[in-house]
Scaffold this motif. Sequence first.
Motif, short mmCIF file in Angstrom:
data_model
loop_
_atom_site.label_atom_id
_atom_site.label_comp_id
_atom_site.label_asym_id
_atom_site.label_seq_id
_atom_site.Cartn_x
_atom_site.Cartn_y
_atom_site.Cartn_z
N THR A 24 0.83 -1.20 0.00
CA THR A 24 0.00 0.00 0.00
C THR A 24 0.86 1.25 0.00
O THR A 24 0.63 2.18 -0.79
CB THR A 24 -0.96 0.00 1.21
OG1 THR A 24 -1.79 -1.16 1.13
CG2 THR A 24 -1.82 1.26 1.23
N GLN A 28 0.60 3.67 -3.04
CA GLN A 28 -0.12 4.91 -2.75
C GLN A 28 0.79 6.06 -2.33
O GLN A 28 0.38 7.20 -2.33
CB GLN A 28 -1.16 4.68 -1.63
CG GLN A 28 -2.21 3.65 -1.97
CD GLN A 28 -3.03 4.03 -3.17
OE1 GLN A 28 -3.47 5.17 -3.29
NE2 GLN A 28 -3.23 3.09 -4.09
N MET A 31 1.89 8.01 3.60
CA MET A 31 0.61 8.41 4.17
C MET A 31 0.67 8.30 5.68
O MET A 31 1.60 7.70 6.22
CB MET A 31 -0.56 7.58 3.61
CG MET A 31 -0.43 6.09 3.79
SD MET A 31 -1.82 5.07 3.17
CE MET A 31 -2.27 5.76 1.65
N ALA A 35 -4.58 7.45 7.81
CA ALA A 35 -5.00 7.27 6.42
C ALA A 35 -4.78 5.82 5.98
O ALA A 35 -5.62 5.25 5.27
CB ALA A 35 -4.23 8.23 5.51
N LEU A 36 -3.69 5.22 6.41
CA LEU A 36 -3.40 3.83 6.07
C LEU A 36 -4.46 2.91 6.67
O LEU A 36 -4.99 2.03 5.98
CB LEU A 36 -2.00 3.46 6.58
CG LEU A 36 -1.49 2.06 6.29
CD1 LEU A 36 -1.41 1.81 4.79
CD2 LEU A 36 -0.14 1.85 6.94
N ASN A 38 -7.51 3.69 7.51
CA ASN A 38 -8.78 3.93 6.79
C ASN A 38 -8.76 3.30 5.41
O ASN A 38 -9.73 2.68 4.98
CB ASN A 38 -9.07 5.42 6.70
CG ASN A 38 -9.41 6.02 8.04
OD1 ASN A 38 -9.85 5.34 8.96
ND2 ASN A 38 -9.20 7.32 8.16
N TYR A 39 -7.66 3.46 4.69
CA TYR A 39 -7.54 2.93 3.33
C TYR A 39 -7.70 1.41 3.32
O TYR A 39 -8.37 0.84 2.46
CB TYR A 39 -6.19 3.34 2.73
CG TYR A 39 -6.00 2.87 1.31
CD1 TYR A 39 -6.52 3.61 0.25
CD2 TYR A 39 -5.31 1.70 1.02
CE1 TYR A 39 -6.36 3.18 -1.07
CE2 TYR A 39 -5.14 1.26 -0.28
CZ TYR A 39 -5.67 2.00 -1.32
OH TYR A 39 -5.50 1.57 -2.62
N LEU A 40 -7.05 0.76 4.30
CA LEU A 40 -7.08 -0.70 4.37
C LEU A 40 -8.27 -1.23 5.16
O LEU A 40 -8.49 -2.45 5.21
CB LEU A 40 -5.77 -1.24 4.97
CG LEU A 40 -4.52 -1.00 4.14
CD1 LEU A 40 -3.28 -1.40 4.91
CD2 LEU A 40 -4.60 -1.75 2.82
N ASN A 41 -9.00 -0.32 5.80
CA ASN A 41 -10.13 -0.70 6.65
C ASN A 41 -9.68 -1.70 7.73
O ASN A 41 -10.29 -2.75 7.93
CB ASN A 41 -11.29 -1.26 5.82
CG ASN A 41 -12.59 -1.26 6.60
OD1 ASN A 41 -12.77 -0.48 7.52
ND2 ASN A 41 -13.49 -2.15 6.22
N ASN A 121 -19.13 -1.59 -0.25
CA ASN A 121 -18.92 -0.15 -0.37
C ASN A 121 -20.22 0.64 -0.34
O ASN A 121 -20.27 1.73 0.21
CB ASN A 121 -18.14 0.19 -1.64
CG ASN A 121 -16.69 -0.24 -1.56
OD1 ASN A 121 -16.15 -0.41 -0.48
ND2 ASN A 121 -16.07 -0.45 -2.70
#
Length: 124
Positions: A24, A28, A31, A35-36, A38-41, A121
């Motif tokens: 990631t 990406q 970050m 943010a990481l 959130n991005y990866l949930n 989503n």
Amino acid sequence: MSKSVNRALYSTNIYGSEWTILKTIHDQGTMTQTALANYLNIEPATISKTIRQLMKKNLIMRQSGEDKREKYIYLTPLAIEQYNEWFEVISQNCRRVLEAVNVEEQKILMDLLSKIKNKINDDI
């Protein structure tokens, strides 16, 4: 699947969860930990634990931003150097796993996974 990934990565000294973070950040760019996560949930505590493991292996650096509470994650030169090796191991493992299904079945699988992802989503 994660056991398969971990077995494939065994000789590289990283685990699948670590690979996810490394890939990631590679793809990406730098970050924050938030943010990481959130991005990866993935739960922030889990991200923090994995980041500590990667720091011990000298594969990532964590630096404070202007807001001292923000921690930015960077790949180290060692991680950048080893990235292609990890990527190839993962690619070979994926090809090996997908040999179990023919091309038509792979397309059906990808379509189903896409539908599931879209539904998830939509629910978020």
